[in-house]
Structures are given as structure tokens and as C-alpha cells.
Design an enzyme around this catalytic site. Structure first.
Site, PDB file in Angstrom:
ATOM      1  N   GLU A 178      36.386  45.196  34.433  1.00 48.47           N
ATOM      2  CA  GLU A 178      36.566  43.937  35.505  1.00 48.47           C
ATOM      3  C   GLU A 178      36.519  44.820  36.658  1.00 48.47           C
ATOM      4  O   GLU A 178      36.978  44.806  37.676  1.00 48.47           O
ATOM      5  CB  GLU A 178      37.749  43.219  35.268  1.00 48.47           C
ATOM      6  CG  GLU A 178      37.535  42.380  34.038  1.00 48.47           C
ATOM      7  CD  GLU A 178      38.766  41.370  33.566  1.00 48.47           C
ATOM      8  OE1 GLU A 178      39.534  41.420  34.757  1.00 48.47           O
ATOM      9  OE2 GLU A 178      38.593  41.001  32.640  1.00 48.47           O
ATOM     10  N   GLU A 192      34.797  40.174  26.497  1.00 45.26           N
ATOM     11  CA  GLU A 192      36.168  39.679  26.777  1.00 45.26           C
ATOM     12  C   GLU A 192      36.159  38.428  27.068  1.00 45.26           C
ATOM     13  O   GLU A 192      35.745  37.952  28.027  1.00 45.26           O
ATOM     14  CB  GLU A 192      37.187  40.565  27.651  1.00 45.26           C
ATOM     15  CG  GLU A 192      38.715  40.159  27.568  1.00 45.26           C
ATOM     16  CD  GLU A 192      39.494  41.036  28.560  1.00 45.26           C
ATOM     17  OE1 GLU A 192      39.205  42.185  28.713  1.00 45.26           O
ATOM     18  OE2 GLU A 192      39.989  40.140  29.400  1.00 45.26           O
TER      19      GLU A 192
END
Length: 525
Positions: free
Chosen positions: A191, A308
Site C-alpha cells: 500500500e 489483499e
């Protein structure tokens, strides 16, 4: 007719099941998934990780999880193989112990003033060996997320500048090869793409770092026939960033991963409304479509994965993201992502938080575990174009069947009031099609090719919630509760057999997988 009669008739009408049609085009597949499409994640969060006053991680971290739990082993083995992605927010704060043991191996400690609320933590080599030994025994395919913040300095605007320092990662990778541990892929960072979550890295810099990782893998795995895949960036999809990154990373990248938390924060009181809203679910298609188009128009041969996806961020929500209702969202995501050529879909989490496939403390499977296992066993690699006529509350997906003849159809009924009946029409793409007469509703019901005339049956797997409560954590398969036996074994998932001339019945708030072995389509040859 008096008023009383009208009421009765109205009631009858409200519950009458309507016969609708599922249209499947069997000409050619519209997408292809990996045969091990189902993937789940394991995270680093220590027990002190709490959200909105709830601490839902317990001892589910890679560093402290009980690897001797038989239910845990059985749950992974049932997939043979399950892809497992090791990573998450704290992966960019993990230091790997080195064989010279010069650095002390200190664990994560809670500290509000630190990035992500914790100090740096360390992965002991002894624990890495234990994890690999367990994964080897369970037959899992392992993707390991590397710390991509190493060597960078973080500016006041939350941008991380400078090149990635690969020294510590290289040391772990060399050790892994030396010990003979099998790794399916090495993923760089978590991220940090686009605006990042907490920190961001520019696309051109991330691409340069990916090339460094690629060269490192080529060097360390020299002489090894099948090298691990290079996977990145494991972040939220932003078209411009992803396009720049993919173009510059070029041939150094095998898999592009993106994350999905499209339902908002776990504390949101409207999660169930969003899950049951077809137009809300449809919103995620833009991401899948956008990434597919970028990959198609680039020179890269990389493929797309969801790396994810927990649906609701900050650990999900108890009795929602670990309950029956979440299978509506999860199976819809698996179906939708497949139609856009997504190769693998990693669920946050295998265990941990309130969105685990397994209960965090008991390891007992939550409903989504069984949804994932049925998908894994029934849905093959080739994705078929599927459309449902009628209510938007039915989500329909079909694939060529896995390891068997025919096709598997998945129908999800988001309607809490109405049972639905569906017949299947193959738009003239069925091989050896013999239609019934010209009765209304029946002219398009499929009938078997002559060779299978005697076995005119299909297999159905109906999933419903215990006591009709969609927030239940117990799932029923064909009316029978799915529970572990006394030895901790995963129950067999057995279908009911239905005549192929019958329409498929989908009860209100239910899910059905339909395996039709007698259907022969060009797309599945």
C-alpha cells in the site's frame, strides 16, 4: 371476491417464484484464472492491534500463531494447494534476522507516534524456518511481502524518497534458497502506490526498485529452473500511477497486485446494506476493467491479482465480515474479478481480525471458508460470459467445471423475500443440443447430449444461514450445518442430485453452485 380473499391472493403472489433465464455464451472463455485462484493472507499484526476499541487479532500473527493446531493444518490442506500471501501494513517495518546475528531481533511494540502505530519488528530466522516447514507440510504456495521502505527517508508530506535498500531482503532470500524453502513469489511493498496509506512512493522509483528485485532474484536463483514470481505493488488502484509503474517496470514484473476495501471502514453501520445492494457491488467493476485495459495496452506480460481484500478496512466487523452475509460479497467478488481476467484473489485474512476465513481464536472455519473451498473445487479456469434476465438481486457467474466435464454455475440471491427459479439458455452455443418441445419457459431448458442421456442429473450445493439469520457464523450446505468432526477434520462438501429438466431453485438469501456435467460447450473443450 371479498377483501379477505384478495389478501390471501396478494400473499401468494408475493411468494410465487418466477422462472427467469440465465444466458451463458459458451463460444469461448472471456477470462482465465489460475487453477489456484483462491488465496488468503496472513498478517503481522500483534495482539495489541485494536480498531474502534476492539482488539480482534489475538495470536494470529505470523510471529505468534500456533502452527501445531490440527484444524489450521487441515483447513489449508483441504485446498491442496492454497496460495497464502504473507504481508500487510507492518511488512514495511519488518527487519529480517541475519545469520551473523549482529542485530538483536526485537519484536513490534505499540507506539502511537510511530508510523502505523508500532515500532519496527524483526522476523527471527528460526521462526521463518518453522513457518516454511509448516507450509511445506500443508502444501501451500507462499508469496512473501518484502519491506519496501528500507533505505528510504520519509518526508513531512508522507512521501518516501530515495532508492530501496535491498541488502536485508537479499540476505533473507539467500537464506531461504540455502535452506531449500520453496517460495512461489516475492512481493515488494504494501500500500505504497498512488497516494499510499500512510506513506507513498513515486511510480518511477517503485519501478526502478522492482527492477532491482528482479535482478536480485535472477542472481540468487541462478541455475534454478522455475524462479519465483516478482509481484508488486500491493496497493490501491490509481490509473495514472499504475500505468506509469507498469510501463517502466517492463519485463521485470510478473504479477500486478491491487487491494480492495470497497465497503469502507469496519465501523460503518451500513455494511450489510452495501453488501445486499447490487449497484454498490457493481461499482468495483471499474477497477477490474481499468487494470485489465492498462495491462492489455502495455508491453508488459504481467497479469493481475487481487493481492489483499478484506472488504471493510481496519479489521472488518464482527458478525458481518465473518458471518454468512459476507459470502454474498466475497463470492460476488470472486465471480466479478474472474470475468476481468484476474488470475488470483487473496482474501484478507486466512486468520486474524474480524474477516478471517477461520475464527481467530478457535481456528474453526467461518462461512466464507466453505464458500472459498466450494469455489476452489467446482469453478474451473475458463470463465464464461453469463447474464441473468430479471431481478438485479440475482448475481450469476459460470465457469467450465474444474477437473470434470461440463460447467459450474454460481447463483447468489440477495433478495431476502423471494425464492427464484432459473433455467439456463446457452444462446445456441451448446454442442449436440436437443431441445424439449416448444412449451413456454421450457424450450431453452438444456438437455444432455445423447451419450449422457441416462445420466440426466446435475449436482447442486445450496448455501444458507443457520436459522435464516444472515449474521450467523454457521453455514448450512443443503440444509445441513457445516461443522468439524471431533478430530478437527473439514467436513465433506456433498451435493444433492437434481433432474436436469427441473429449473434451478434459489431460495431467498441463499447461494447455489450448480455443476452440470452433461453440458458440452466449445469454450470448455
Amino acid at each position: 371476491m371479498d377483501a379477505r380473499d384478495v389478501d390471501v391472493e396478494d400473499l401468494k403472489a408475493a411468494n410465487l417464484s418466477v422462472v427467469n433465464t440465465v444466458f451463458i455464451d459458451g463460444t469461448s472463455p472471456i477470462g482465465r484464472t489460475d487453477s489456484d485462484f483462491i488465496c488468503a493472507t496472513m498478517d503481522w499484526w500483534p495482539p495489541e492491534k485494536c480498531d474502534y476499541g476492539t482488539c480482534s487479532w489475538d495470536r494470529s500473527s505470523m510471529l505468534n500463531l500456533d502452527l501445531n493446531n490440527i484444524v489450521f493444518l487441515n483447513a489449508i490442506k483441504a485446498f491442496s494447494p492454497l496460495k497464502i500471501r504473507l504481508g500487510g501494513t507492518l511488512q514495511d517495518k519488518v527487519i529480517y534476522q541475519t545469520e551473523d546475528h549482529l542485530q538483536p531481533c526485537i519484536q513490534f511494540a505499540k507506539n502511537k507516534s510511530e508510523l502505523f502505530g508500532f515500532t519496527e519488528g524483526c522476523l527471527p530466522l528460526s521462526r521463518w524456518d518453522e513457518l516454511n516447514s509448516f507450509f511445506n507440510k500443508s502444501g501451500a504456495l507462499i508469496v512473501f511481502g518484502l519491506n519496501a521502505l528500507n533505505g528510504r527517508s520519509i518526508q513531512s508530506d508522507n512521501s518516501a524518497v530515495g532508492a530501496w535498500s535491498s541488502t536485508n531482503a537479499a540476505s533473507l532470500i539467500r537464506y531461504t534458497v540455502k535452506k531449500g524453502h520453496s517460495i512461489y513469489g516475492w512481493e515488494l511493498g504494501n500500500e505504497l502506490s498512488g497516494n499510499g496509506v500512510g506513506v507513498r512512493v513515486a511510480a518511477y522509483q517503485y519501478a526502478s526498485d522492482t527492477i532491482v528485485l528482479h535482478d536480485l532474484i535472477q542472481d540468487i536463483y541462478k541455475g534454478v529452473d522455475v524462479k519465483p514470481r516478482i509481484i508488486a505493488p500491493g496497493g490501491f488502484y490509481e490509473p495514472n500511477w499504475f500505468k506509469q509503474y507498469i510501463d517502466k517496470a517492463g519485463g521485470s514484473l510478473n504479477v500486478v497486485t491491487h487491494h480492495i476495501y470497497n465497503l469502507g471502514p469496519g465501523v460503518d453501520d451500513h455494511l450489510i446494506e452495501k453488501i445486499l445492494d447490487p449497484s454498490y457491488l457493481d461499482g468495483e467493476a471499474d477497477t477490474f476493467r481499468g487494470l485489465k485495459n492498462i495491462l492489455r495496452s502495455s508491453a508488459s506480460s504481467a497479469v493481475a491479482w487481487v493481492g489483499e481484500s478484506g472488504g471493510a478496512y481496519n479489521s472488518g466487523r464482527n458478525h458481518v465480515t465473518n458471518a454468512f452475509v459476507f459470502s454474498f460479497w466475497y463470492l460476488d467478488q470472486l465471480g466479478m474479478s474472474s470475468t476481468f481476467d484476474t488470475k488470483t484473489y487473496c482474501r484478507q485474512t486466512l486468520i486474524g481480525g474480524n474477516y478471517g476465513l477461520l475464527n481467530t481464536t478457535t481456528f474453526v472455519p467461518n462461512p466464507d471458508y466453505y464458500s472459498a473451498l466450494l469455489w476452489h473445487r467446482l469453478m474451473g479456469r475458463s470463465v464464461l460470459s453469463t447474464n441473468f434476465s430479471g431481478t438485479k438481486k440475482i448475481r450469476a457467474y459460470a465457469h467450465c467445471a474444474k477437473l470434470s466435464q461440463g460447467i459450474t454455475l454460481l447463483l447468489i440471491n440477495l433478495d431476502g423475500n423471494n425464492t427464484l427459479e432459473a433455467i439456463v439458455d446457452f444462446n445456441g452455443t451448446l454442442l449436440h443440443q436437443h431441445k424439449h418441445g416448444h412449451h413456454r419457459h421450457r424450450s431453452n431448458v438444456i438437455k444432455m447430449p445423447r451419450a449422457n442421456e441416462a445420466s440426466g442429473t446435475r449436482e447442486e450445493y445450496h448455501l444458507t444461514a443457520m436459522d435464516g439469520n444472515i449474521q450467523s457464523q454457521t453455514m448450512l450446505l443443503n440444509g445441513k450445518a457445516l461443522t468439524l468432526d471431533s478430530s478437527g477434520a473439514i467436513p465433506p462438501l456433498e451435493p444433492i442430485t437434481v433432474s436436469s429438466s427441473e429449473p434451478v431453485r434459489v431460495a431467498h438469501f441463499s447461494i447455489v453452485f450448480v455443476h452440470m456435467p452433461y453440458v458440452a460447450l466449445p469454450a470448455c473443450k
